[in-house]
Design a protein around this motif. Structure first.
Motif, mmCIF file in Angstrom:
data_model
loop_
_atom_site.group_PDB
_atom_site.id
_atom_site.type_symbol
_atom_site.label_atom_id
_atom_site.label_comp_id
_atom_site.label_asym_id
_atom_site.label_seq_id
_atom_site.Cartn_x
_atom_site.Cartn_y
_atom_site.Cartn_z
ATOM 1 N N ASN A 90 0.937 -1.206 0.057
ATOM 2 C CA ASN A 90 0.007 0.085 0.067
ATOM 3 C C ASN A 90 0.941 1.243 -0.083
ATOM 4 O O ASN A 90 1.522 1.537 0.845
ATOM 5 C CB ASN A 90 -0.760 -0.141 1.304
ATOM 6 N N ASN A 92 0.199 4.151 -0.040
ATOM 7 C CA ASN A 92 -0.532 5.495 0.598
ATOM 8 C C ASN A 92 0.224 5.542 1.848
ATOM 9 O O ASN A 92 0.262 6.745 2.581
ATOM 10 C CB ASN A 92 -1.904 5.201 0.857
ATOM 11 N N ASP A 93 0.872 4.752 2.407
ATOM 12 C CA ASP A 93 1.654 4.579 3.628
ATOM 13 C C ASP A 93 3.112 5.277 3.232
ATOM 14 O O ASP A 93 3.703 4.736 2.553
ATOM 15 C CB ASP A 93 1.678 3.252 4.348
#
Length: 132
Positions: A90, A92-93
């Motif tokens: 992910n 987005n982290d």
């Protein structure tokens, strides 16, 4: 009791097939063949030491190149077995995004540069095994 003139000593030495120093009773220096023999033995020892050092250097370079090839192969196997697992993260982290970008950058550069380094190392290994 007296010493003849130097020109007379040279003439006497030539007539008697001897040296002037023998006529004057001075000790004769050892022949230079012994000195040359000692010098040649010392030079031989130095040449053997230099040859041994050269052989050791070539062997060291060869083993470094062999180790480099082995490391490249191991990293290729590791990268192939992981199959770019970081692409599923992910992004987005921020921490995963940075780690994934670093892993992708490493893989990108490694896959392009490692074959060149590998084949250069193989050529270096072959050259160090050639007879001189």
């Amino acid at each position: 009791m007296s010493v003849p003139d130097s020109s007379m000593l040279i003439i006497l030495a030539n007539e008697l097939d001897t040296t002037v120093s023998e006529l004057l009773g001075e000790p004769i220096a050892e022949s230079t063949t012994d000195d040359l023999k000692i010098l040649s033995e010392k030079l031989e020892v130095i040449n053997l030491q230099l040859a041994k050092r050269s052989i050791t250097k070539v062997k060291t370079i060869r083993w470094i190149l062999i180790s480099l090839c082995a490391v490249i192969v191991v990293i290729f196997i590791a990268l192939a077995s992981t199959n770019s697992f970081y692409l599923d993260w992910n992004y987005n982290d921020p921490e995963l995004a940075v780690a994934g970008t670093i892993l992708h950058g490493f893989e990108f550069l490694f896959v392009r540069l490692a074959p060149i380094v590998f084949w250069t190392s193989v050529v270096g290994i072959v050259v160090t095994y050639k007879k001189r």
